[in-house]
Design a protein around this motif. Structure first.
Motif, PDB file in Angstrom:
ATOM      1  N   UNK A  58      44.878  29.449  34.989  1.00  0.00           N
ATOM      2  CA  UNK A  58      44.263  30.424  34.079  1.00  0.00           C
ATOM      3  C   UNK A  58      45.091  30.594  32.807  1.00  0.00           C
ATOM      4  N   UNK A  59      46.393  30.504  32.923  1.00  0.00           N
ATOM      5  CA  UNK A  59      47.255  30.639  31.745  1.00  0.00           C
ATOM      6  C   UNK A  59      47.017  29.522  30.734  1.00  0.00           C
ATOM      7  N   UNK A  60      46.537  28.355  31.215  1.00  0.00           N
ATOM      8  CA  UNK A  60      46.240  27.241  30.300  1.00  0.00           C
ATOM      9  C   UNK A  60      44.842  27.331  29.718  1.00  0.00           C
ATOM     10  N   UNK A  61      43.922  27.900  30.463  1.00  0.00           N
ATOM     11  CA  UNK A  61      42.564  28.075  29.949  1.00  0.00           C
ATOM     12  C   UNK A  61      41.922  29.243  30.681  1.00  0.00           C
ATOM     13  N   UNK A  62      41.608  30.290  29.946  1.00  0.00           N
ATOM     14  CA  UNK A  62      41.150  31.517  30.580  1.00  0.00           C
ATOM     15  C   UNK A  62      39.664  31.506  30.927  1.00  0.00           C
ATOM     16  N   UNK A  65      38.346  29.983  36.847  1.00  0.00           N
ATOM     17  CA  UNK A  65      38.110  30.966  37.889  1.00  0.00           C
ATOM     18  C   UNK A  65      38.530  30.391  39.244  1.00  0.00           C
ATOM     19  N   UNK A  66      38.891  31.258  40.157  1.00  0.00           N
ATOM     20  CA  UNK A  66      39.570  30.846  41.385  1.00  0.00           C
ATOM     21  C   UNK A  66      38.831  29.813  42.236  1.00  0.00           C
ATOM     22  N   UNK A  67      37.503  29.841  42.377  1.00  0.00           N
ATOM     23  CA  UNK A  67      36.867  28.836  43.244  1.00  0.00           C
ATOM     24  C   UNK A  67      36.944  27.406  42.700  1.00  0.00           C
ATOM     25  N   UNK A  68      37.288  27.237  41.438  1.00  0.00           N
ATOM     26  CA  UNK A  68      37.200  25.919  40.812  1.00  0.00           C
ATOM     27  C   UNK A  68      38.169  24.917  41.418  1.00  0.00           C
ATOM     28  N   UNK A  69      39.382  25.345  41.736  1.00  0.00           N
ATOM     29  CA  UNK A  69      40.366  24.412  42.276  1.00  0.00           C
ATOM     30  C   UNK A  69      39.951  23.932  43.663  1.00  0.00           C
TER      31      UNK A  69
END
Length: 388
Positions: A58-62, A65-69
């Motif tokens: 998230x710090x690299x691109x806000x 969102x959590x499910x993406x990884x």
């Protein structure tokens, strides 16, 4: 060759740019490319606000969102999990260059005797047979028990076997549910063309060192080794000697005014020629962020003395259990202790410490409030409490 001298501010700019913090965390999100740019993302189970891997991305691109990884791991198979200096997600395309790390971790376990109570080969084969027949399983699908007194890091035999085979590349993480790892046969997770690719050990070490240096911009040989923690001191020294014609000696100015010798990629002057100042946007970083992880390098470049204290007894902590560094531009301007209560939909500030010599006026406080508001939206909190 005379070392190229890199001033401290330029070194900070290059390090932040190399780790994806030089630009504003906006624009289209290509998650696989972000992980590839970083090299790996450390996984951590602690969730005070958000788990470390989610916060780092998230710090690299806000827009992250959590499910993406999880989808990138379980559905798209664009990353796999293994061990760098800690459990991490790694781009799947790096698998051929990671095979020696499977063998290396297995040897370390066996040599150090870490896994006392590990089932024998027949016991491990029985576990693999169950996974082969039933599909991916978690440690909760087995019921072996710890023999003897239970200690902090004790694990039941089935967990030792699962982890031993995971470290050795026989099993792979298929997916996770609420951070619980599900193990499957490696051949059902790793694509065949990558699983069957073979590079000799020398080629793998060469790739690891060049890839580390590429993602650092510059570094000492010790920093190159620590980046992946997948080669030993002698291997990295031999690599540097053999690859000398592809490296540029550098002398990097420290925050304290000294100079440290190291190496940089051969194209370092081209990189410096196009280098621009990092975004002035204020960001609250995770304690396990790649820019924070090597605390010696962090102090050397930024003069920021930081330590992780979640495993330090409360009475001996200098700061707090989970304290976030605050980055603004090319310097660290403070620390903040946060806690999210997702049930109550609150992001709370527990403590706040400006860095010595940094003036916190209305404008900087406003930038911090804006970042905390963005962080609250990221974790689904509707209210901010305890703002400094």
């Amino acid at each position: 060759m005379t070392p190229l001298r890199i001033g401290n501010r330029t070194a900070r700019w290059l390090w932040l740019a190399s780790q994806g913090l030089g630009r504003a965390p906006t624009g289209p999100l290509d998650l696989a490319a972000t992980v590839r740019e970083l090299g790996f993302v450390q996984l951590d189970s602690i969730r005070v606000v958000a788990r470390a891997h989610h916060h780092i991305l998230w710090s690299r691109n806000q827009h992250y969102r959590e499910p993406m990884l999880g989808r990138l791991l379980a559905r798209d198979r664009q990353v796999f999990e293994h061990f760098t200096h800690d459990a991490s997600v790694i781009p799947m395309q790096f698998l051929p260059m990671w095979r020696r790390q499977f063998d290396r971790m297995r040897r370390r376990i066996e040599t150090a005797g870490w896994f006392r109570g590990l089932p024998d080969a027949a016991g491990r084969a029985a576990i693999k047979d169950r996974i082969r027949a039933e599909g991916a399983l978690s440690t909760h699908d087995f019921d072996t028990r710890i023999d003897g007194p239970r200690q902090m890091w004790s694990r039941p035999p089935h967990k030792l076997a699962l982890d031993y085979m995971w470290y050795g590349g026989e099993l792979a993480t298929c997916h996770r549910v609420n951070f619980t790892k599900y193990y499957d046969l490696a051949e059902r997770v790793f694509p065949a063309e990558l699983r069957d690719a073979r590079l000799d050990a020398h080629a793998q070490v060469d790739w690891l060192c060049h890839a580390a240096l590429d993602r650092m911009g510059f570094g000492t040989l010790g920093e190159v080794r620590k980046f992946w923690d997948a080669a030993d001191v002698a291997e990295v020294a031999a690599w540097a000697e053999g690859a000398a014609r592809h490296l540029r000696p550098v002398a990097v100015e420290t925050a304290q005014g000294g100079w440290v010798r190291g190496v940089a990629p051969a194209d370092i002057e081209d990189r410096l020629a196009v280098l621009t100042p990092p975004t002035a946007r204020l960001r609250v970083l995770n304690p396990f962020d790649p820019v924070i992880r090597d605390r010696t390098r962090l102090n050397r470049l930024f003069g920021f003395d930081y330590r992780v204290e979640m495993f330090v007894p409360a009475a001996r902590r200098v700061w707090g259990y989970y304290v976030y560094p605050i980055l603004e531009g090319d310097r660290f301007v403070g620390r903040i202790e946060l806690k999210a209560d997702r049930r109550e939909s609150v992001l709370a500030v527990l403590n706040f410490w400006p860095e010595p010599g940094v003036r916190w006026g209305a404008a900087r406080h406003g930038r911090l409030r804006a970042e905390l508001a963005r962080m609250a939206r990221f974790v689904g909190a509707e209210r901010l409490e305890g703002l400094p």
